[in-house]
Motif scaffolding. Structure first.
Motif, PDB file in Angstrom:
ATOM      1  N   GLN A 113      41.838  32.841  31.940  1.00  0.00           N
ATOM      2  CA  GLN A 113      41.950  34.064  32.726  1.00  0.00           C
ATOM      3  C   GLN A 113      40.642  34.818  32.578  1.00  0.00           C
ATOM      4  O   GLN A 113      40.224  35.109  31.458  1.00  0.00           O
ATOM      5  CB  GLN A 113      43.095  34.947  32.207  1.00  0.00           C
ATOM      6  CG  GLN A 113      44.405  34.215  32.012  1.00  0.00           C
ATOM      7  CD  GLN A 113      45.024  33.809  33.323  1.00  0.00           C
ATOM      8  OE1 GLN A 113      44.864  34.490  34.328  1.00  0.00           O
ATOM      9  NE2 GLN A 113      45.704  32.674  33.329  1.00  0.00           N
ATOM     10  N   THR A 135      40.770  41.788  33.601  1.00  0.00           N
ATOM     11  CA  THR A 135      40.656  40.931  32.413  1.00  0.00           C
ATOM     12  C   THR A 135      39.185  40.941  32.007  1.00  0.00           C
ATOM     13  O   THR A 135      38.325  40.505  32.768  1.00  0.00           O
ATOM     14  CB  THR A 135      41.069  39.485  32.745  1.00  0.00           C
ATOM     15  OG1 THR A 135      42.366  39.514  33.326  1.00  0.00           O
ATOM     16  CG2 THR A 135      41.063  38.611  31.509  1.00  0.00           C
ATOM     17  N   ASN A 187      40.980  39.547  38.005  1.00  0.00           N
ATOM     18  CA  ASN A 187      42.179  38.753  37.731  1.00  0.00           C
ATOM     19  C   ASN A 187      42.065  37.316  38.237  1.00  0.00           C
ATOM     20  O   ASN A 187      42.903  36.849  38.986  1.00  0.00           O
ATOM     21  CB  ASN A 187      43.386  39.418  38.402  1.00  0.00           C
ATOM     22  CG  ASN A 187      43.616  40.822  37.884  1.00  0.00           C
ATOM     23  OD1 ASN A 187      44.275  41.005  36.874  1.00  0.00           O
ATOM     24  ND2 ASN A 187      43.043  41.787  38.561  1.00  0.00           N
TER      25      ASN A 187
END
Lengths: 668, 266, 154, 338
Positions: free
Chosen positions: A323, A140, A226
């Motif tokens: 996130q 991410t 993550n």
């Protein structure tokens, strides 16, 4: 039945002159599972590699042992060659015949025999190797920066300028941190706020940065690339979308006697307040602890005067989920409480102050608008004593380490005092002067030589008040421990830099380690200075140890570069040499019994709990699972696991077992 | 009806438990028994003759599956239950019935916290006889110890009663049943028995509650508990972790201190 | 234990070492061309934390006369704490072996860093000398070979 | 074959003489709080005061582990070494119980019935059993319930019954092997005359009828009794390993690279791994199923083949069990089960 190829390299004379390579190859050819064995002058050369590749194809080899130099040298080379011939690279092992054999033993039968045994060990190992594939972990591409001081600001801007999203979390109502409190900065004496505030504004306006002030990290789960962060947005009691920051509320708030944190207690603020005029965001928060409305239910003046009706007394803390792929921790430091120096009278004598308070006195935005006036009566002090190392390098009462910045800021303070109070007299008691840094030593020399600050090498034993003066009693060790007594108007203590409150708790939330002083620990003090042991979490600035501004900014940019490097890849590719918890057919599912002692043994928090459920979703069993994104492959869990339910790929129990046995089996 | 029966019936009656694991009298001794209804509970006894460590059943799905369990726990059993809880092995909702300190009454310990308090308040006392045996072992030369244990291990028949009786040997697949690699030879031989005991004792490091179930179970009378006891003593001296005490985090072997002794590392 | 003919006795020693410090240290010994005894066979592990105590026993059972276990100095572990975990394991293991009368003098623990090429050579030579002095580990070998010899004619 | 009457002194002399002659004697010796068989060595004293040894003498004919053959591979050639059957020495089992001697014959049935196990045969041919009748028994003994007797001669080469009045011992010489031994060591012994052997034997109560048990077992495969009885069973192998009749073994490969050995070793139906398939499937997944197998095997399947129970009532399993899985109690319950 395995078909192993053994390739013995002469390494020119390096191995060949000491070890009878042909004999090693001949012995290898008769080893169990070996389908092909040969020796060659330079196995790592192009023709050597071609030889290996051809043999793999021709003999359909399913494993390769290269007897050559250390695997630390050419393992990648030979594994790549194997891969090019269609053999999984992890089916290639290196027998170290050079560094561990030919270079350390004389030519002779014993040495050749040892070479044969080394090869035999690896043949038995490689027979049990499994083909492995690199691990890909998605990322991410958004970073979380915790702490909005100069380190956090720098890191956030650097990452944002690389084109990645950043979430910056600051627990105070405004970003800026300690740097915003400083007057001038050493060694250039440029105004701290003048260089900082543009950066603060840039943060606020940057399209890639989301800023949460008055917010704290609640929890962090997940792993590199993550993470999931839960962030607590503390109730500011205002609707920020309505508030224009006009400031009317703060001028009308009747609660005006609250010590200002920003001014280190030397000034006052209201219950609804903006910490300082240049705050970002420049919108007030209500300090519930001091607000009359929250305490008694009365008042509510701010609500009445607010032209946009932005006051929200009923507002509650909110928790948001974000996130993120990486975290940069820049929570800074604190200064040591002075309560354990009763002999210096801090707290008892109003005019004994800390260095941070002096910064506020000297700051143009401070409570005295930059004039040096002592807190007790507002008079300009004619004689000021600065005491360095208050708590630092003092294992008995304070902390054993050097706080690093005090020598410089004390010189700066004395210099600023001399500049502002002409005719004033200043003394600095010091242990040593540590002025390592660009233009630092010159700066201290300037204080002594041009600004005539009196440096006294010695400790202050005691401070007491006598007829309106602070009597400072100390010794001058350069004059043979001569007692020194100074009648001062004000004393400034250079208190030690310590870790921030709550750093231990934060470290536990982040699963990063910290030192005995609760400063966050870097993965390697020299070579990995901004990484932590938890992959994907980086540190910068004074939360690692006291640091000055240049070093803080440098580490912040360093951490940002690490984040940018991580984010520059499409996904994370890792060596598959990681631990794996076995899985098997029902009804066993895994031989793991779920005692989770491995979790405490893992240095990387790589072991998770996995619930095994039946078709109806009922949990049958909870077993360990290694997160391949976090595991670094040390194997500590493997050796610890009682039921041998965890194994390490590339160094599996079967492989190691076979290698040990084979090394001891006489081959003749 | 005695107090124990009454209490067991109460727990079965009010749904606190659907199965009571306890002891019954048989052949002049006691042995484990299981009660699921009031009609069963008359045989329950709990006194100093109860030497089996019945916590061993708490990790057997065949016994506890689908049940809420109450255990009439002697102190060693209680210590085991606390250790099992630490290792995520104590079934949820397991209750302990213990004799009160005076030995007169009974108490119900519904939570692990309650069990921990009782355990913490009753440090382990190793009997004089065991102490004497250990002293005798310590006084031997290394060669004598080797001969002593070799003799003992030669008598081992590898029935694994020590493993079966130990409530903390609950692995789904024991290391001796793992043949990839064959860590320990599966047949009986002094070496295999010794390797098995070394594994067993290492696996018990910092976990053993010194209940003596292993020794009691051994049909050959091999004093294997001396190994766990000796190790427990060394661990206590070295790390301050007493057998049967509660560690708040991890296990002796899964944790460390940077300042651990290392005078043997040169 | 027989110490006869020790001059002819060549100890067989297995070294269990970590990849990052001691293996690299032994590489440096090679690069520095420091000579040492040929008796040691090195097994490379990622970390001392990976080394299972049963592998040590397996080495004795397979005929080793001595064992070296070596990794990174405290605080230098590539994985930060693998060596600390290993150290604890060895403390407990040693104590157990001693209780059983297994000769703990035959297992030599050391920290050898990647920079200590000379220390590695010294460690090997010193261990070989110690084991040569102690003689072959016949006590253990005899037990390991039980089925072949003792029980065969039962 | 004859019966002799010897004095206590002669009895002691007999053992002393055999020891002096260097015979390998496997006899009960007290060790570690238990009495168990071992090869007598210098300084060992044969135990007197005990009811039953921890183990039977079974391992003289069926060792806990034995090498069947070993091999070494050389490329594609395999060299096999067979240890052969000519390596065994004569052994005298001294002071076995009649139940053990009887069990020995049952074990032999298994290894010689439809296949002659050469190694077993060789071991047995080198073995002479001097059994001693039981003067005492305990609550675990039940030989009389399974067709045995504390003075049974079956399986023994010589049976010695020590006379409880202190008047020496009755020696029943039963086989040619026994005769050989008696001829050598009891040459001057008196013939026994008018000794009431029965009077000197332990009174072992009959607890159940083996036939009744067998009849009940016929329809008991799905009975809840297995679950009830096995609940406290811990699944160790103690009962099987101390049993004089159990013969289950495992074949193990002791492989090391190019060389290896094939080994026969004891196994137990009580272990969960005993029937575990590679696939993960286990046809006897519960302790109840394993307990059922143990009882059915001994009291239904073996009787079907051999006409008698695979149990001689020595009671060792009951004594060895850590959780008092008392076999006679369970059998009694089965016999009385509806």
């Amino acid at each position: 039945m395995s078909k192993i190829g053994v390739f013995i390299c002469h390494c020119g004379e390096n191995i060949g002159a000491t070890v009878d390579c042909a004999k090693v190859a001949e012995a290898a050819a008769s080893m169990e599972g070996v389908a092909f064995a040969t020796d060659y002058k330079y196995m790592c050369s192009d023709p050597g590699q071609t030889l290996i590749k051809n043999a793999i194809r021709e003999h359909r080899l399913d494993g390769v042992v290269v007897g050559a130099c250390s695997p630390r040298m050419h393992e990648p080379t030979f594994r790549k060659a194997c891969a090019e011939a269609g053999l999984n690279p992890y089916l290639c092992e290196i027998a170290n015949l050079r560094e561990h054999c030919s270079w350390v033993h004389p030519k002779g039968d014993d040495t050749t025999e040892k070479a044969i045994e080394i090869v035999h060990g690896l043949v038995e190992k490689v027979r049990r190797n499994s083909p492995l594939t690199p691990i890909h972990v998605p990322i991410t591409k958004k970073a979380l920066v915790i702490g909005g001081g100069i380190a956090g600001i720098q890191a956030a801007l650097d990452i944002a300028n690389c084109g990645h999203k950043v979430i910056l979390v600051e627990k105070e109502p405004s970003i800026g941190g300690h740097m915003s409190q400083l007057s001038e900065t050493f060694p250039t004496l440029d105004c701290s706020q003048c260089i900082l505030t543009p950066r603060m504004v840039e943060v606020a306006q940057h399209p890639n940065i989301t800023l949460y002030t008055y917010a704290e990290l609640d929890s962090l789960s997940g792993f590199i690339g993550n993470f999931e962060a839960k962030i607590r947005l503390k109730a500011k009691s205002i609707d920020e979308s309505l508030c224009t920051g006009c400031g009317l509320c703060t001028t009308k708030c009747p609660q005006k006697k609250i010590p200002s944190e920003f001014n280190a207690g030397l000034g006052r603020r209201t219950a609804i307040y903006v910490p300082f005029p240049q705050a970002v965001p420049n919108k007030p928060v209500i300090d519930k602890e001091h607000c009359t409305h929250y305490r008694t239910g009365k008042c509510g003046v701010c609500e009445k005067v607010c032209p946009t009706h932005a006051i929200r007394f009923g507002q509650e803390d909110r928790i948001i989920n974000e996130q993120v792929g990486a975290v940069v921790v820049t929570t800074g430091f604190n200064v040591l409480g002075t309560d354990f120096f009763p002999e210096y009278g801090y707290g008892r004598y109003a005019d004994v102050i800390t260095g941070l308070q002096f910064e506020r006195l000297a700051s143009a935005s401070g409570p005295t608008l930059g004039e040096i006036r002592r807190p007790s009566d507002g008079k300009v002090p004619e004689k000021v004593v600065f005491i360095a190392c208050c708590g630092s390098r003092d294992p008995a009462k304070g902390i054993p380490y050097c706080s690093k910045i005090c020598c410089m800021y004390t010189a700066k303070h004395a210099m600023l005092y001399q500049h502002k109070v002409h005719g004033g007299e200043s003394y600095v008691f010091y242990m040593d002067i540590r002025a390592g840094g660009k233009n630092y030593e010159e700066f201290v020399r300037r204080a002594i030589e041009e600004d005539h600050v009196n440096y006294v090498r010695g400790r202050v034993a005691r401070i007491y008040e006598k007829e309106g003066k602070l009597i400072v009693k100390g010794v001058d060790t350069l004059l043979g421990a001569t007692p020194v007594e100074i009648e001062a108007d004000m004393v400034v203590l250079a208190t030690a830099g310590v870790s921030n409150q709550g750093s231990e708790e934060l470290a536990q939330k982040l699963h990063i380690s910290y030192d005995p002083y609760k400063f966050f620990a870097e993965a390697h003090p020299k070579l990995r200075p901004v990484e932590t042991n938890t992959a994907g979490i980086f540190v910068a600035g004074a939360c690692q140890a006291p640091k000055d501004i240049p070093e803080t900014v440098a580490t912040a940019s360093g951490a940002a570069a690490k984040v940018a490097a991580l984010f520059s890849q499409p996904d994370l590719v890792r060596e598959p040499l990681v631990a794996v918890v076995n899985r098997s057919a029902p009804p066993v599912f895994s031989t793991c019994v779920g005692c989770f002692m491995c979790q405490t043994a893992c240095p990387y928090q790589a072991i998770e709990r996995e619930e095994i459920k039946d078709r109806s979703g009922k949990v049958i069993k909870v077993v360990a699972k290694v997160n391949p994104g976090l595991c670094q492959g040390c194997g500590t869990c493997v050796a610890f696991c009682r039921s041998k339910s965890i194994d390490l790929q590339g160094f599996s129990n079967q492989q190691m077992f076979a290698e040990v046995e084979a090394l001891l089996e006489t081959t003749n | 009806m005695n107090n124990l029966t009454e209490l067991a019936n109460k727990l079965l009656g009010d749904g606190t438990a659907t199965k009571v694991i306890g002891y019954e009298e048989a052949h002049g001794k006691t042995r484990p028994c299981f009660c699921t209804e009031a009609a069963d509970t008359g045989r329950l006894v709990l006194d100093e003759r109860c030497t089996n460590n019945i916590a061993v059943y708490l990790t057997k799905p065949e016994i506890v599956g689908g049940h809420k369990v109450a255990v009439t726990a002697t102190l060693p059993v209680l210590r085991t239950m606390v250790q099992l809880a630490m290792e995520n092995q104590l079934p949820d909702g397991t209750t302990a019935i213990v004799s009160t300190e005076s030995g007169e009454g009974l108490a119900v310990l519904p939570t692990v916290g309650d069990m921990e308090r009782v355990v913490a308040g009753t440090p382990l006392d190793i009997s004089g006889k065991e102490r004497e045996l250990r002293e005798r072992l310590k006084a031997m030369s290394r060669e004598e110890r080797w001969q002593f244990w070799l003799g003992e291990m030669s008598r081992c028949i590898k029935c694994y009663a020590c493993r079966a009786a130990c409530p903390l040997c609950y692995c789904t697949r024991c290391i001796v049943d793992n043949n990839c690699p064959q860590w320990i030879q599966p047949w009986a031989s002094p070496l295999a028995s010794m390797e098995w005991q070394i594994s067993r004792v290492m696996h018990m490091a910092g976990r053993c509650v010194a209940c003596g179930a292993c020794k009691q179970a051994c049909p050959m009378g091999i004093p294997i508990h001396l190994l766990t006891l000796s190790l427990a003593e060394d661990i206590q001296n070295e790390f301050g972790v007493a057998p049967g005490s509660v560690m708040d985090h991890g296990n002796v072997l899964s944790t460390f201190k940077p300042g651990d002794k290392e005078d043997f590392i040169r | 234990m027989s110490n006869d003919n020790n001059s002819a006795f060549e100890p067989r020693i297995i070294a269990f070492v970590c990849n990052w410090c001691t293996y690299a240290g032994a590489d440096l010994t090679g690069t520095s061309r420091i000579k040492y005894a040929t008796n040691v066979r090195i097994v490379r592990f990622p970390c001392t934390g990976r080394i299972d105590f049963l592998l040590l026993l397996k080495a004795f059972a397979s005929g080793a006369d001595g064992i070296i276990v070596s990794g990174c100095h405290p605080n230098d572990c590539h994985y930060t704490s693998g060596n600390f975990h290993a150290r604890r394991r060895w403390m407990v293991f040693r104590s157990l072996l001693d209780t059983l009368g297994i000769d703990t003098r035959r297992i030599r623990y050391s920290w050898v860093s990647a920079a200590e090429g000379a220390k590695w050579a010294d460690l090997v030579n010193d261990t070989v000398a110690t084991i040569r002095e102690l003689g072959p580990y016949n006590e253990y070998k005899k037990v390991a070979d039980y089925l072949g010899k003792e029980a065969g004619d039962e | 074959m004859e019966n002799l009457h010897i004095t206590n002194g002669q009895l002691a002399q007999w053992l002393d003489d055999m020891r002096r002659d260097g015979l390998r004697i496997f006899a009960p010796v007290a060790q570690g709080g238990k009495t168990d068989f071992k090869f007598l060595a210098e300084g060992d004293t044969v135990a007197e005061d005990y009811v039953q040894t921890a183990q039977s003498a079974k391992r003289i004919v069926l060792p806990m582990a034995e090498v069947l053959f070993s091999y070494r591979k050389h490329g594609k050639d395999i060299e096999v070494a067979n240890p052969g059957t000519d390596r065994f020495n004569d052994t005298i089992i001294w002071k076995a119980r009649p139940c053990d001697a009887r069990a020995m014959r049952q074990v032999a049935e298994v290894f010689t019935r439809d296949y002659d196990d050469a190694i077993f045969e060789a071991r047995r041919s080198h073995t002479t059993i001097v059994a001693f009748s039981c003067n005492t028994c305990d609550d675990c003994c039940f030989c009389t319930s399974v067709g045995g007797s504390p003075g049974g001669t079956e399986g023994s080469d010589i049976l010695v019954t020590t006379l409880t009045d202190g008047g020496g011992a009755l020696v029943e010489v039963l086989t040619p092997k026994g005769e050989g031994l008696a001829a050598k060591y009891l040459a001057g012994a008196a013939r026994a005359d008018g000794i009431d052997k029965q009077a000197h034997l332990a009174d072992v109560r009959v607890l159940f009828s083996a036939d009744e048990v067998r009849a009940k077992l016929d329809g008991a495969f799905d009975s809840p009794v297995w679950q009830e009885q096995s609940e406290r069973c811990l699944g160790c192998g103690a009962c099987a390993f101390v049993c004089p009749v159990c013969t289950c073994f495992d074949i193990q490969e002791d492989a090391h690279g190019a060389r290896g050995r094939r080994i026969r070793c004891w196994d137990s139906c009580g272990f969960s791994m005993f029937t575990q398939h590679t696939s993960g499937h286990n046809p006897r997944p519960t302790q109840a199923a394993r307990w059922r197998q143990r009882i059915l095997h001994k009291f239904s399947y073996i009787p079907e083949k051999l006409g008698e129970a695979g149990c001689t009532g020595c009671g060792r399993c009951s004594r060895a069990c850590p959780v008092d899985m008392n076999i006679s109690e369970h059998l009694k319950a089965i016999a009385g089960h509806e």
